[in-house]
Design a protein around this motif. Structure first.
Motif, PDB file in Angstrom:
ATOM      1  N   GLY A  23       0.819  -1.210   0.000  1.00  0.00           N
ATOM      2  CA  GLY A  23       0.000   0.000   0.000  1.00  0.00           C
ATOM      3  C   GLY A  23       0.854   1.262   0.000  1.00  0.00           C
ATOM      4  O   GLY A  23       0.532   2.242  -0.675  1.00  0.00           O
ATOM      5  N   PHE A  24       1.971   1.213   0.748  1.00  0.00           N
ATOM      6  CA  PHE A  24       2.881   2.363   0.783  1.00  0.00           C
ATOM      7  C   PHE A  24       3.512   2.588  -0.585  1.00  0.00           C
ATOM      8  O   PHE A  24       3.584   3.722  -1.076  1.00  0.00           O
ATOM      9  CB  PHE A  24       3.972   2.137   1.836  1.00  0.00           C
ATOM     10  CG  PHE A  24       5.052   3.183   1.831  1.00  0.00           C
ATOM     11  CD1 PHE A  24       4.794   4.466   2.303  1.00  0.00           C
ATOM     12  CD2 PHE A  24       6.312   2.894   1.337  1.00  0.00           C
ATOM     13  CE1 PHE A  24       5.785   5.440   2.281  1.00  0.00           C
ATOM     14  CE2 PHE A  24       7.304   3.859   1.313  1.00  0.00           C
ATOM     15  CZ  PHE A  24       7.047   5.139   1.788  1.00  0.00           C
ATOM     16  N   LEU A  25       3.970   1.512  -1.230  1.00  0.00           N
ATOM     17  CA  LEU A  25       4.607   1.636  -2.546  1.00  0.00           C
ATOM     18  C   LEU A  25       3.632   2.163  -3.597  1.00  0.00           C
ATOM     19  O   LEU A  25       4.012   2.962  -4.458  1.00  0.00           O
ATOM     20  CB  LEU A  25       5.182   0.281  -2.984  1.00  0.00           C
ATOM     21  CG  LEU A  25       6.437  -0.176  -2.241  1.00  0.00           C
ATOM     22  CD1 LEU A  25       6.837  -1.581  -2.669  1.00  0.00           C
ATOM     23  CD2 LEU A  25       7.596   0.797  -2.481  1.00  0.00           C
ATOM     24  N   VAL A  26       2.379   1.726  -3.541  1.00  0.00           N
ATOM     25  CA  VAL A  26       1.370   2.250  -4.472  1.00  0.00           C
ATOM     26  C   VAL A  26       1.209   3.752  -4.276  1.00  0.00           C
ATOM     27  O   VAL A  26       1.135   4.518  -5.247  1.00  0.00           O
ATOM     28  CB  VAL A  26       0.011   1.528  -4.258  1.00  0.00           C
ATOM     29  CG1 VAL A  26      -1.110   2.286  -4.956  1.00  0.00           C
ATOM     30  CG2 VAL A  26       0.079   0.109  -4.774  1.00  0.00           C
ATOM     31  N   SER A  27       1.192   4.191  -3.018  1.00  0.00           N
ATOM     32  CA  SER A  27       1.068   5.623  -2.719  1.00  0.00           C
ATOM     33  C   SER A  27       2.264   6.408  -3.254  1.00  0.00           C
ATOM     34  O   SER A  27       2.114   7.515  -3.773  1.00  0.00           O
ATOM     35  CB  SER A  27       0.940   5.835  -1.205  1.00  0.00           C
ATOM     36  OG  SER A  27      -0.166   5.134  -0.682  1.00  0.00           O
ATOM     37  N   VAL A  28       3.456   5.827  -3.136  1.00  0.00           N
ATOM     38  CA  VAL A  28       4.677   6.461  -3.647  1.00  0.00           C
ATOM     39  C   VAL A  28       4.617   6.594  -5.165  1.00  0.00           C
ATOM     40  O   VAL A  28       4.982   7.635  -5.723  1.00  0.00           O
ATOM     41  CB  VAL A  28       5.926   5.669  -3.225  1.00  0.00           C
ATOM     42  CG1 VAL A  28       7.175   6.185  -3.944  1.00  0.00           C
ATOM     43  CG2 VAL A  28       6.135   5.753  -1.713  1.00  0.00           C
ATOM     44  N   VAL A  29       4.159   5.548  -5.833  1.00  0.00           N
ATOM     45  CA  VAL A  29       4.057   5.580  -7.304  1.00  0.00           C
ATOM     46  C   VAL A  29       3.076   6.667  -7.749  1.00  0.00           C
ATOM     47  O   VAL A  29       3.338   7.431  -8.689  1.00  0.00           O
ATOM     48  CB  VAL A  29       3.635   4.195  -7.846  1.00  0.00           C
ATOM     49  CG1 VAL A  29       3.283   4.291  -9.334  1.00  0.00           C
ATOM     50  CG2 VAL A  29       4.748   3.178  -7.640  1.00  0.00           C
ATOM     51  N   VAL A  30       1.929   6.753  -7.068  1.00  0.00           N
ATOM     52  CA  VAL A  30       0.936   7.783  -7.402  1.00  0.00           C
ATOM     53  C   VAL A  30       1.520   9.172  -7.171  1.00  0.00           C
ATOM     54  O   VAL A  30       1.349  10.085  -7.989  1.00  0.00           O
ATOM     55  CB  VAL A  30      -0.348   7.588  -6.568  1.00  0.00           C
ATOM     56  CG1 VAL A  30      -1.300   8.782  -6.750  1.00  0.00           C
ATOM     57  CG2 VAL A  30      -1.060   6.304  -6.974  1.00  0.00           C
ATOM     58  N   ALA A  31       2.246   9.354  -6.057  1.00  0.00           N
ATOM     59  CA  ALA A  31       2.870  10.646  -5.756  1.00  0.00           C
ATOM     60  C   ALA A  31       3.917  11.010  -6.800  1.00  0.00           C
ATOM     61  O   ALA A  31       4.022  12.171  -7.211  1.00  0.00           O
ATOM     62  CB  ALA A  31       3.497  10.612  -4.360  1.00  0.00           C
ATOM     63  N   ALA A  32       4.713  10.013  -7.228  1.00  0.00           N
ATOM     64  CA  ALA A  32       5.736  10.255  -8.247  1.00  0.00           C
ATOM     65  C   ALA A  32       5.094  10.658  -9.576  1.00  0.00           C
ATOM     66  O   ALA A  32       5.592  11.554 -10.282  1.00  0.00           O
ATOM     67  CB  ALA A  32       6.600   9.010  -8.431  1.00  0.00           C
ATOM     68  N   ALA A  33       3.985  10.018  -9.914  1.00  0.00           N
ATOM     69  CA  ALA A  33       3.258  10.375 -11.141  1.00  0.00           C
ATOM     70  C   ALA A  33       2.719  11.805 -11.045  1.00  0.00           C
ATOM     71  O   ALA A  33       2.769  12.569 -12.011  1.00  0.00           O
ATOM     72  CB  ALA A  33       2.114   9.390 -11.371  1.00  0.00           C
ATOM     73  N   ALA A  34       2.214  12.166  -9.864  1.00  0.00           N
ATOM     74  CA  ALA A  34       1.704  13.523  -9.652  1.00  0.00           C
ATOM     75  C   ALA A  34       2.819  14.550  -9.785  1.00  0.00           C
ATOM     76  O   ALA A  34       2.628  15.619 -10.392  1.00  0.00           O
ATOM     77  CB  ALA A  34       1.064  13.620  -8.261  1.00  0.00           C
ATOM     78  N   GLN A  35       4.005  14.237  -9.250  1.00  0.00           N
ATOM     79  CA  GLN A  35       5.140  15.141  -9.357  1.00  0.00           C
ATOM     80  C   GLN A  35       5.583  15.297 -10.811  1.00  0.00           C
ATOM     81  O   GLN A  35       5.929  16.397 -11.250  1.00  0.00           O
ATOM     82  CB  GLN A  35       6.305  14.615  -8.510  1.00  0.00           C
ATOM     83  CG  GLN A  35       7.540  15.500  -8.485  1.00  0.00           C
ATOM     84  CD  GLN A  35       7.266  16.878  -7.918  1.00  0.00           C
ATOM     85  OE1 GLN A  35       6.396  17.031  -7.065  1.00  0.00           O
ATOM     86  NE2 GLN A  35       7.993  17.880  -8.379  1.00  0.00           N
ATOM     87  N   PHE A  36       5.554  14.204 -11.567  1.00  0.00           N
ATOM     88  CA  PHE A  36       5.901  14.249 -12.995  1.00  0.00           C
ATOM     89  C   PHE A  36       4.945  15.180 -13.743  1.00  0.00           C
ATOM     90  O   PHE A  36       5.373  16.027 -14.541  1.00  0.00           O
ATOM     91  CB  PHE A  36       5.838  12.837 -13.588  1.00  0.00           C
ATOM     92  CG  PHE A  36       6.062  12.801 -15.078  1.00  0.00           C
ATOM     93  CD1 PHE A  36       7.346  12.738 -15.601  1.00  0.00           C
ATOM     94  CD2 PHE A  36       4.986  12.833 -15.963  1.00  0.00           C
ATOM     95  CE1 PHE A  36       7.556  12.720 -16.985  1.00  0.00           C
ATOM     96  CE2 PHE A  36       5.187  12.809 -17.333  1.00  0.00           C
ATOM     97  CZ  PHE A  36       6.478  12.753 -17.847  1.00  0.00           C
ATOM     98  N   LEU A  37       3.637  15.029 -13.494  1.00  0.00           N
ATOM     99  CA  LEU A  37       2.644  15.886 -14.143  1.00  0.00           C
ATOM    100  C   LEU A  37       2.832  17.349 -13.747  1.00  0.00           C
ATOM    101  O   LEU A  37       2.670  18.252 -14.565  1.00  0.00           O
ATOM    102  CB  LEU A  37       1.237  15.425 -13.768  1.00  0.00           C
ATOM    103  CG  LEU A  37       0.794  14.072 -14.340  1.00  0.00           C
ATOM    104  CD1 LEU A  37      -0.540  13.644 -13.750  1.00  0.00           C
ATOM    105  CD2 LEU A  37       0.696  14.133 -15.861  1.00  0.00           C
ATOM    106  N   SER A  38       3.187  17.564 -12.483  1.00  0.00           N
ATOM    107  CA  SER A  38       3.405  18.925 -12.000  1.00  0.00           C
ATOM    108  C   SER A  38       4.586  19.585 -12.701  1.00  0.00           C
ATOM    109  O   SER A  38       4.513  20.742 -13.118  1.00  0.00           O
ATOM    110  CB  SER A  38       3.642  18.903 -10.489  1.00  0.00           C
ATOM    111  OG  SER A  38       3.952  20.184 -10.002  1.00  0.00           O
TER     112      SER A  38
END
Length: 343
Positions: A23-38
């Motif tokens: 669950g933590f790793l999934v959250s990290v992946v989503v956050a990394a994707a959000a940072q990429f879009l930003s």
């Protein structure tokens, strides 16, 4: 004995990662994707993490990711808030002067009280008034998550938190675009522009963006003023914790009450004190600030995954009205304060 203790310790650590790791790793992946879009499209990272998280809501309903998402939304969030303290320095704040600091601090207090009064007038609960008023008054999404962590939970807690984070992020982004134009309309100098932008825009990133779009001096003053608002997070959370304990003691003496000073607030105060005393090297402060930002980004992705879009839409038009008026209130308050000081 030592070998046995080590064995159990390693086994416990292994179980912890097995339970929470996915669950933590999934959250990290989503956050990394959000940072990429930003970084590539200019969208606010917090907003992207929240929206992407909502899209993966099914992962938090059941399955192997659920415990890790719960852990990330709760514990990683608290770590991020605690590390925010490393950005606070008393020495930097003194340079702004006591009168302007008073305007900023009074603006925070007045906006929270306005939120409570507005929530009551609109028929919303006091929890919602504190949550929205505190997030608008202090530092947007970070404040919303910190305040939510010490408020008593009910069936609407997660929905209200997601709504608040989403709203303040959108409003902060709009303010980042519109408010620099207002500084030109009112013909503010660099210092006044910085006080206005730092004293009214919700999120730190948007304050920096708006301030430096006007001038370097405006950006520096705006960032400093914003940090004063961030410094208000610890005392506000402390007061809310005391209020909640008192309220719960009257209602249900058998219920477990939150601590007077939550651990993450103690961490925030310790880091702020150490940085004010010059005991944290600049490179470490930068690293802690970056880690804090990532921890908050990862945790807001997890919070997004815990809440369905349908539940957010159920919050109602009165809630939107309240948070918009809170945003207008703090902007008008700071403008009047600056005008009265003759700036």
């Amino acid at each position: 004995m030592q070998a046995t203790a080590s064995k159990y310790s390693l086994a416990g650590l292994n179980d912890f990662f097995k339970t929470n790791g996915q669950g933590f790793l999934v959250s990290v992946v989503v956050a990394a994707a959000a940072q990429f879009l930003s970084e590539h499209y200019g969208a606010p990272a917090m907003l992207m993490a929240l929206l992407l998280g909502i899209a993966f809501h099914f992962l938090a309903e059941e399955g192997v990711c659920k415990p890790g998402i719960e852990f990330t939304a709760r514990t990683v969030l608290r770590l991020g808030v605690a590390l925010l303290g490393a950005r606070i320095s008393v020495e930097l704040m003194i340079g702004l002067g006591p009168k302007l600091i008073a305007v900023v601090v009074l603006g925070v207090v007045a906006t929270i009280l306005f939120g409570l009064a507005g929530a009551r007038l609109l028929g919303r609960g006091w929890r919602f008034g504190l949550l929205t008023g505190g997030s608008v008054a202090i530092c947007g999404a970070s404040a919303a998550m910190a305040i939510s962590a010490v408020l008593p939970k009910n069936e609407h807690s997660e929905r209200n938190l997601i709504f608040t984070v989403l709203s303040v992020t959108v409003l902060s982004t709009l303010a980042m675009i519109v408010y620099p134009m207002l500084t030109e309309v009112f013909d503010f100098n660099d210092e006044v522009s910085g006080v206005f932008l730092g004293g009214t825009i919700h999120d730190v990133a948007q304050v920096v963006g708006a301030g430096f779009s006007v001038s370097d001096q405006t950006g520096e003053v705006a960032t400093l003023v914003k940090l004063i608002r961030v410094a208000m997070l610890a005392p506000v959370v402390l007061v809310i914790s005391i209020m909640v304990r008192s309220h719960m003691s009257d209602e249900d003496k058998g219920a477990k009450r939150p601590p007077i000073l939550p651990t993450f607030v103690i961490g925030f105060l310790i880091f702020a004190t150490l940085n004010s005393m010059g005991l944290i090297p600049a490179v470490v402060v930068d690293a802690m600030s970056s880690l804090s930002r990532w921890a908050l980004l990862v945790s807001i992705a997890a919070v997004g995954m815990k809440t369905s879009l349908k539940r957010i839409l159920d919050v109602g038009g009165q809630a939107i009205l309240l948070i918009v008026f809170e945003t207008i209130f703090i902007a008008v308050f700071v403008l009047i304060g600056v005008a009265l000081l003759g700036h």
